[in-house]
Structure formats: C-alpha cells, structure tokens
Write a protein that holds these residues in place. Structure first.
Motif, PDB file in Angstrom:
ATOM      1  N   GLY A  65       0.784  -1.224   0.000  1.00 42.38           N
ATOM      2  CA  GLY A  65       0.000   0.000   0.000  1.00 42.38           C
ATOM      3  C   GLY A  65       0.816   1.274   0.000  1.00 42.38           C
ATOM      4  N   LYS A  66       2.134   1.159  -0.193  1.00 46.02           N
ATOM      5  CA  LYS A  66       2.974   2.354  -0.195  1.00 46.02           C
ATOM      6  C   LYS A  66       2.963   3.087  -1.535  1.00 46.02           C
ATOM      7  N   ILE A  67       2.380   2.481  -2.567  1.00 46.56           N
ATOM      8  CA  ILE A  67       2.312   3.146  -3.862  1.00 46.56           C
ATOM      9  C   ILE A  67       1.470   4.410  -3.734  1.00 46.56           C
ATOM     10  N   PRO A  68       1.942   5.538  -4.261  1.00 54.06           N
ATOM     11  CA  PRO A  68       1.176   6.797  -4.152  1.00 54.06           C
ATOM     12  C   PRO A  68      -0.172   6.681  -4.865  1.00 54.06           C
ATOM     13  N   PHE A  69      -1.172   7.319  -4.302  1.00 51.74           N
ATOM     14  CA  PHE A  69      -2.503   7.280  -4.900  1.00 51.74           C
ATOM     15  C   PHE A  69      -2.484   7.781  -6.335  1.00 51.74           C
ATOM     16  N   GLY A  70      -1.754   8.851  -6.607  1.00 46.05           N
ATOM     17  CA  GLY A  70      -1.736   9.433  -7.950  1.00 46.05           C
ATOM     18  C   GLY A  70      -1.236   8.448  -8.989  1.00 46.05           C
ATOM     19  N   LEU A  94      -8.934  13.617 -11.970  1.00 45.09           N
ATOM     20  CA  LEU A  94      -7.714  13.311 -11.216  1.00 45.09           C
ATOM     21  C   LEU A  94      -6.810  14.540 -11.131  1.00 45.09           C
ATOM     22  N   ARG A  95      -6.572  15.164 -12.259  1.00 52.55           N
ATOM     23  CA  ARG A  95      -5.624  16.275 -12.323  1.00 52.55           C
ATOM     24  C   ARG A  95      -6.076  17.471 -11.487  1.00 52.55           C
ATOM     25  N   LEU A  96      -7.348  17.802 -11.579  1.00 52.93           N
ATOM     26  CA  LEU A  96      -7.824  19.026 -10.941  1.00 52.93           C
ATOM     27  C   LEU A  96      -8.341  18.829  -9.519  1.00 52.93           C
ATOM     28  N   HIS A  97      -8.824  17.637  -9.201  1.00 53.04           N
ATOM     29  CA  HIS A  97      -9.538  17.497  -7.935  1.00 53.04           C
ATOM     30  C   HIS A  97      -8.975  16.449  -6.976  1.00 53.04           C
ATOM     31  N   LEU A  98      -8.314  15.415  -7.461  1.00 52.71           N
ATOM     32  CA  LEU A  98      -7.854  14.354  -6.567  1.00 52.71           C
ATOM     33  C   LEU A  98      -6.342  14.371  -6.333  1.00 52.71           C
ATOM     34  N   VAL A  99      -5.580  14.485  -7.405  1.00 52.95           N
ATOM     35  CA  VAL A  99      -4.124  14.449  -7.264  1.00 52.95           C
ATOM     36  C   VAL A  99      -3.567  15.587  -6.414  1.00 52.95           C
ATOM     37  N   PRO A 100      -4.087  16.827  -6.510  1.00 53.98           N
ATOM     38  CA  PRO A 100      -3.541  17.886  -5.650  1.00 53.98           C
ATOM     39  C   PRO A 100      -3.587  17.544  -4.160  1.00 53.98           C
ATOM     40  N   THR A 101      -4.553  16.739  -3.732  1.00 54.17           N
ATOM     41  CA  THR A 101      -4.658  16.379  -2.320  1.00 54.17           C
ATOM     42  C   THR A 101      -4.037  15.022  -2.019  1.00 54.17           C
ATOM     43  N   PHE A 102      -4.311  14.028  -2.843  1.00 52.68           N
ATOM     44  CA  PHE A 102      -3.914  12.659  -2.522  1.00 52.68           C
ATOM     45  C   PHE A 102      -2.788  12.120  -3.403  1.00 52.68           C
ATOM     46  N   VAL A 131     -17.769  17.450  -7.804  1.00 53.86           N
ATOM     47  CA  VAL A 131     -17.235  16.790  -6.604  1.00 53.86           C
ATOM     48  C   VAL A 131     -17.794  15.377  -6.487  1.00 53.86           C
ATOM     49  N   ALA A 132     -19.071  15.215  -6.801  1.00 52.78           N
ATOM     50  CA  ALA A 132     -19.692  13.887  -6.744  1.00 52.78           C
ATOM     51  C   ALA A 132     -19.015  12.934  -7.727  1.00 52.78           C
ATOM     52  N   LYS A 133     -18.706  13.420  -8.928  1.00 54.54           N
ATOM     53  CA  LYS A 133     -18.035  12.580  -9.919  1.00 54.54           C
ATOM     54  C   LYS A 133     -16.620  12.227  -9.461  1.00 54.54           C
ATOM     55  N   ALA A 134     -15.914  13.198  -8.885  1.00 53.77           N
ATOM     56  CA  ALA A 134     -14.558  12.940  -8.404  1.00 53.77           C
ATOM     57  C   ALA A 134     -14.575  11.925  -7.262  1.00 53.77           C
ATOM     58  N   TYR A 135     -15.544  12.044  -6.370  1.00 53.69           N
ATOM     59  CA  TYR A 135     -15.658  11.103  -5.256  1.00 53.69           C
ATOM     60  C   TYR A 135     -15.970   9.703  -5.785  1.00 53.69           C
ATOM     61  N   ALA A 136     -16.878   9.603  -6.747  1.00 53.29           N
ATOM     62  CA  ALA A 136     -17.227   8.301  -7.317  1.00 53.29           C
ATOM     63  C   ALA A 136     -16.010   7.651  -7.968  1.00 53.29           C
ATOM     64  N   LEU A 137     -15.192   8.450  -8.653  1.00 53.21           N
ATOM     65  CA  LEU A 137     -13.979   7.926  -9.272  1.00 53.21           C
ATOM     66  C   LEU A 137     -13.010   7.423  -8.206  1.00 53.21           C
TER      67      LEU A 137
END
Length: 381
Positions: A65-70, A94-102, A131-137
C-alpha cells in the motif's frame, strides 16, 4: 514442560520503556508492528490479532500500500477500456480534484477522515456535481485497491457522496417548441422538433445518417452519438448502453417537416449526414448554442437549455400512459443490466405512443400561444 516461549511472534521491551512486537509474515519476512506499544499486554494483543489475520488469509502486505494514490489512479485509468470522453473526464477529475490532495499519499494511508475533509474543501470551491463525480472515481479506484489487497477497507464511506440533488429543469410547451423551431435557422428546425418529441440527445441527433431515417415507417433509428472532446476533436461512439440503441416512432404531425428537411438540408445517400452546417461541416455545440440562445431571446423564453427539450419529450410521452419500460425503450434510459435485458417495447406499442403523442401536439398547437403570445407555427411550412 512449558518454556514460556510465544507460539507466534515475539515482544521485547525497548530502552524507552515501550514495547515492540514482531511476527513472521506469510511473505517470509520478520515484520515489526507499525508502532510501539505502551504495555506488554497491548503488544501481545496486537500479535494475537495479527495471527488471526495470517491464519484466516486476511493478511495484507503493509509495503504493497505504499504506492502513491496518484500513480495507482493513473494506472487504473490507463488499464481500462474507456470511451475517449470518459477517459478525458477521469483524467481531468484526477488532475484538478484528486491528485492535488492525494497524489503523493500512499494508498494505504488514505483515511476516511481525510476523504471527508477533502470533499468538504472541494465543495467550497467546485460544483457539487463535479465533486460527486470525483468522489465516485476515487471510490472506484479504492475498490480496485481493495481487490488488489493493497488496503483492508475502502476509505470512501460517505453515504450519498456520489449523488447530487439537481433542481428540476424547465420544460417547453408544445407552442413554445414550434415557436423555437420557427425562430432557429431553417436547417436546424427539425433538430428542435426531434429533440422535443422524440427525446433525442444532441450527440444522437448529430450522428444521424440517411439510413437511420425511414420515411415510410415514420421512424428514426439511433445507433451512435457524436461527442466533442476538450481538444475540439469529435468522436463518433456507440450509445453508453444497450438501451441507447433504439428505433423511435415519429409523431405523424412532424413528418412533413422531416420530409422537407431530408429533401433540402440533409446530405444525399444512405451514409449522408442528416444535419450539417451552412458550410457543409458537422455542427458544433458551441456554435449551435449561440443560435439557440438567439432563438430563445426572439420568442421571449429564458433559462431553457437545448437539452431541456428532451425533458419536454419525456413529460409529454409519460402523459400518454406509456409504461416505465416503454419510456425507457423510447428514450434510451438504463439503470441496471437486468433492466436492459427485459425492458423491451414492441413496434406496435411504439406506434400507439407516437399516435397519442401526435394528438397531444395537435391539441397543444390549437390551444394557442406560448409565453409571449406568439402563435404556434404549423409543421412543414
């Protein structure tokens, strides 16, 4: 005689006074607990729990589980067979909403609390549907990580996190539909009528070819849809689901407009495009939107999107008494795989629906004007 030696793992007291636990992992390594313990009992209890995991087959390599989420999410998208529009959407989310945080967070270190905090922050700066689409992804990616035994539980546990309550869009009345059809450029008049009374989507309409129009039977066959990518590239793709491939009966009252359009504006031949621009190009949505807004302004209709005409068609058709299965068949709706297998409508019932819809359209035209008092036009004029 008992020796007092533990059967699984071992514990030892560190110079700091805390206790360390180690155990023989299934991968052959001697692995320590991720943290030390305050008491010897806490350490031995942890070893007992770890022994249960190993014996039950629930043990997960803590290094996996050490692989980065991105990196994991990017590979997740790449490994799937997706339509170009869906792939583009996922990459953007991923680029705009998930990768910046995770992006740099090890996938095993993503926590439910972290997901909740991320979602709350995103809702302050981005639209709820996005946000709903990003969360679902993210939830889908983490489900795969669970299957890959990188994590023991999906951290995306927000009930309803991928659901958005959107306000109901307005519908156009029958007179308003014909007013808009008269106000738009003549080559797009039929586009408005088919969107309204057959419930076809923009991409489905633009993808229509001569072979999809049966003037004798009075039907339109939906086989594909045209989608525009952010780059401006257009792709012709099959409908999203099996339910999207359908043959739709046309209300008789708009058949004259269809015949007129096919004779004047459509390309000739079975493979000829039904809708083309003035210069022979396939219409683009942004250009058509300018024409649409101008037409809406001319007849005094506000806040009506072109896609809202599909809602008009749904509402009118539902009022004919068509069953849920028949509505799904006519408008290409789908919910579950079982629904796609069993929800069929006969051609005879499709004609009954079209005839009932035809009567409603004629009655609506007779009743008079729309919002600004303009008289409804007559189809085919």
């Amino acid at each position: 005689m008992a020796t007092g030696k533990r059967a699984f793992g071992r514990v030892r007291k560190l110079p700091s006074g805390r206790w360390q636990a180690r155990y023989p992992a299934p991968d052959g390594l001697d692995r320590p607990a991720p943290s030390t313990f305050r008491t010897k009992k806490e350490a031995t209890d942890w070893l007992a729990d770890k022994q249960t995991e190993v014996r039950s087959g629930a043990w997960i390599d803590p290094d996996a589980g050490k692989i980065p989420f991105g990196a994991y999410a990017a590979a997740w998208v790449k490994q799937r067979r997706l339509q170009e529009t869906t792939r583009e959407l996922y990459e953007t989310l991923l680029r705009l909403h998930l990768v910046p945080t995770f992006g740099l967070v090890p996938i095993a270190d993503v926590t439910p609390a972290g997901v909740r905090m991320w979602r709350a922050d995103r809702l302050e700066t981005a639209g709820a549907p996005t946000v709903a689409k990003a969360y679902a992804l993210m939830r889908a990616v983490m489900n795969t990580a669970l299957e890959d035994q990188l994590i023991t539980r999906n951290p995306c546990r927000i009930k309803g996190g991928s659901v958005v309550d959107t306000p109901e869009r307005p519908t156009a009345t029958v007179p308003e539909v014909f007013q808009l059809a008269e106000a738009i450029q003549p080559r797009f008049r039929l586009l408005v009528l088919l969107a309204s009374f057959l419930g076809l989507r923009w991409g489905e309409l633009i993808a229509l070819r001569g072979q999809d129009i049966d003037l004798d039977a009075g039907t339109v066959r939906v086989r594909a849809a045209v989608a525009e990518l952010r780059s401006g590239k257009r792709v012709t793709k099959p409908p999203k689901s099996r339910a999207g491939v359908r043959t739709v009966a046309i209300p008789e009252v708009i058949l004259p407009a269809l015949r007129l359009h096919m004779g004047i504006f459509a390309e000739s031949g079975r493979d000829g495009r039904v809708f083309i621009g003035a210069k022979g190009a396939t219409p683009r949505r942004n250009h058509f939107n300018r024409l649409w807004h101008k037409a809406c302004g001319e007849v005094g209709i506000k806040d009506l999107h072109f896609h809202d005409l599909r809602h008009t068609g749904n509402t009118l058709t539902a009022s004919t008494g068509a069953s849920t299965k028949e509505l799904m068949a006519r408008f290409g709706h789908s919910t579950t795989r079982a629904a796609l297998i069993y929800q069929h409508a006969t051609e005879e019932r499709q004609r009954t629906i079209a005839d009932a819809l035809n009567a409603q359209i004629i009655e609506g035209m007779k009743r008079g004007s729309g919002r600004n008092g303009h008289a409804a036009g007559t189809p085919g004029e």
